[in-house]
Design an enzyme around this catalytic site. Sequence first.
Site, short mmCIF file in Angstrom:
data_model
loop_
_atom_site.label_atom_id
_atom_site.label_comp_id
_atom_site.label_asym_id
_atom_site.label_seq_id
_atom_site.Cartn_x
_atom_site.Cartn_y
_atom_site.Cartn_z
N THR B 48 7.34 -2.04 -7.55
CA THR B 48 6.37 -2.32 -7.50
C THR B 48 6.36 -3.53 -6.66
O THR B 48 4.93 -3.96 -6.19
CB THR B 48 5.80 -2.72 -9.01
OG1 THR B 48 5.97 -1.75 -9.27
CG2 THR B 48 4.54 -3.92 -8.89
N HIS B 57 -3.27 -16.38 -7.62
CA HIS B 57 -4.14 -16.25 -8.22
C HIS B 57 -4.70 -17.33 -9.00
O HIS B 57 -3.39 -18.47 -9.54
CB HIS B 57 -4.58 -15.61 -9.86
CG HIS B 57 -4.45 -13.85 -9.03
ND1 HIS B 57 -5.84 -14.01 -8.82
CD2 HIS B 57 -3.38 -12.86 -9.05
CE1 HIS B 57 -5.96 -12.52 -8.52
NE2 HIS B 57 -3.88 -11.68 -8.68
N ILE B 342 4.32 -6.49 -17.19
CA ILE B 342 3.79 -7.16 -16.20
C ILE B 342 3.79 -7.34 -15.31
O ILE B 342 3.50 -6.73 -14.39
CB ILE B 342 5.56 -8.66 -15.54
CG1 ILE B 342 6.54 -8.73 -16.69
CG2 ILE B 342 4.56 -9.70 -14.69
CD1 ILE B 342 5.39 -10.52 -17.65
#
Lengths: 417, 495
Positions: B48, B57, B342
């Site tokens: 991933t 972010h 997650i």
Amino acid sequence: MNRRYDVVVIGGGPAGLGAALAALDAGTESVLVVEREPEAGGILRQCIHSGFGLHHFKEELTGPEYAERFVQKAIDRDIDVVPNAYVTGLALDSDDTRLVRVLSERDGLSTIECSSVVLAMGCRERTRGAIRIPGSRPAGVLTAGLAQKMVNMMGYLPGRRIAILGSGDIGLIMARRLVLEGCDVVGVFEILPYSNGLTRNVVQCLDDYGIPLHLSTTVAEIHGRDRVEAITVAPVGADLQPDMSKAWRETCDTLLLSIGLIPENELSQSIGANLDLVTGGPIVSSSMETSLPGVFACGNVLHVHDLVDFVTEEALRAGRFAGQWARGVRRPPDTVSLVPGRNVRYSVPHTLSPDRPHTIYLRCKERMQPCVLRVGDLINKKLSFVVPAEMIRLKIRPSLLDNFYGDRLTIDIDPRD
Amino acid sequence: MCAAVERRMYDVAIIGGGVVGCAIARELSRFALRTVLLEKDAEVGFGTSKTNSGIIHPGHHSSNETLKGRLVVPGNALFDQLHDELGFAFRRIGELTVARDKDEFGKLEEMKALGESKGVPGLEMWDRDKLNREEPNLSRSLVGALHAPSAGVINPYEFAFALIENAQANGLELRVDAPALDVDLRDDHLEVRTPQESVPARFVINCAGVFADRVANMVGLDDFAIHPRKGEEYLLDKRLRGVVRRLIFPVPTAVTKGILIIPTYDGTLMVGPTAEDTDDRYDVTTTREGAEKVFESVRKICPPIDERATIAEFAGLRAASTSGDFIIGPTSVRGFINVAGIQSPGLTASPAIARMVLDILRDEGLSLVENPDFDPTNEPPPRFEQQSVERREELASSDPGFGRMVCRCETVTEAEISFAIDRGARTLDGVKFRNRAGMGRCQGGFCTPRIMEMLAEKLDIPLHEVTKRGGGSWLVIPMESGGSNAEGDGPCSDE
């Protein structure tokens, strides 16, 4: 390698070697060829099939044989060829001096001064990213040229069961090559209604080996987690979009891409040479000079050729003018621009001068038969057919331009009954 | 317990080498512990993490009511120091959440208030004029934006490589091609079985991403499940470089944070991701429908971006859990700690997650004694092209490896590829993600053979065992065995 040469040629393939020899013939003292591979010869070194040289040498040679003749001449004429070397930058210092920054294994990073430069960097293959095929991203999707290098230079097969997308010449050649090595070639899939390769290659590489050519068909999806396991192929409509209702699956472990070639002009762009958006190569005058004075171009960096013989022809011209430039000859600018018209995709060179003979190379946009090729009112040439895959070569004698006083000639290809 | 077992007992075994596992590994390497990380793929970060959007972010999109909402702001703040120490590419380019109408503009005000309450720095409302001035290529119909200057971009795979390299330098043991097949419960420890060995450890940390529920099942836990959510991303041609300068977000809806425009660290634009639930934990295919969704959405915000500029596309799976939040903590199985579910903003939160795991381990009885030899820094990779002319001349004359250009599209020299292999690259993708060799316009058409040869030489394996990304991703077959009599599947490195 010295610090100063009359002419520096970037690229040691057939274009670069031809240009280097012609520059010497034009009376220059010193020529340097910068070659990125360990040996000169270019992509021809991996093209071990025959069919090269029919025009230039009037005999049939393999790619390496064709290249070798030029490499040998370069050695005989004491041309400096620096292998494993890469041009990282180019600058126009003054009217008489160009600076070429060369990175090489042997000499590190050095700056070479010269009078004129010939761009002969060749082209690269279009990749999967350029055509957006949905599906997974496994190993086993590669360009036909890379597969050719694996088979012919490294002694390895890219896979066992091969599908080929696109019918460019390298793909056709590789279809035959891989069958000869015992692979299964499940088919060649071409999105257009006609082949993108030379007719002789369709006949000799596919038909003779019973390899199916599926026209108006494309690869709609790639399957396989780690390695290609299958592809979905589908016929396309007039909008070139796949018709999934008629799609089928082909099991294969490899997908070769032969979907076009792109002139490698990042270096040309970095120094501000004007490019032709259609060819992807520099705009050149009839002396093969780019928009930058003293910088010439030839071969596949200028436009993609089908036959190396015509690369050589173009290279000899570029080298001759580059050599003359280095000796101080400055020609008056061309006076006639050559403009692609009806059913003409492009033509090279982009301008002409009335004082000497010219050879023009052009490609049509669409297949047409029979047809007539017109250059302004000066030439009316009947042709039995034209196809985009086959470059058209046209000679123009100086006498033709004797009574022409315009500044623009349009080339058209029109149907003929 | 017999002495042999005692001797090879690990304090901690981490299952999964994504950015979270790697961040935990690096944090643990500060202490005098015996730690091992088990990665199922050929290299860390290949799951991933590799397909993550690469956004750090600011944290104003999620509230403090969730664990992920609480970890994002501290995670973001840790990136400056990590960047200084580890040298991975990271830049704070700022983020704009853009409003298409008055209602959305109102939502931006709410987000600003939320962000400020959480300590997100520098939030500022921009009106239409300011937005047009700062980002002139965005649609003129947008009414305004919320600017968050602390947003950054990284290359997520590079982050994973940097973390694991530093952890290894400080004593972590890394096992690749080592998927956890089962976890056995012993009296005073756990044993993780991989195809190669049985790994005894006092603590096992489950960071197995989209497979975390399956790893939890191995010790009899079934209190959560992972439902992977696929995201497709489309990378655009370099000619669109600079069309937007900041990360561009639409105003999030209840369902999704929407399709983003991402100026990647390397300067190219990326658009995506989609969000589609999938049952297939290996489904990283891109689709026609996905592309349509992405470009339809992006065009409305930034008209100059069109589908034809795509140069590459990929998809990844978010490890979304049934709870929708991060699942981090000890379990009813002694020594087994979950770090699961997650999803976004997991990359941003990862350094904070690692610190949280340290606290959990301490609470669970692991004594953390500082590793006196801990060195927080990595030797930066040599980037030939980015050096001054003088420095390049010096490098090329001192090491012929710098004189050999291997990847001409991204100008990567042989010395840089050697360095990447020395630092753990074992596959073509591993090299590519470390220094961009093969990532440029020819997509490895010219440099693949040389990189394959270098991998074969340096790893001392035959050329046909070099893979694209491990497992069955073989690249070539030797000619002798590839003739018409050849049978069976391609050569696999795990055969």
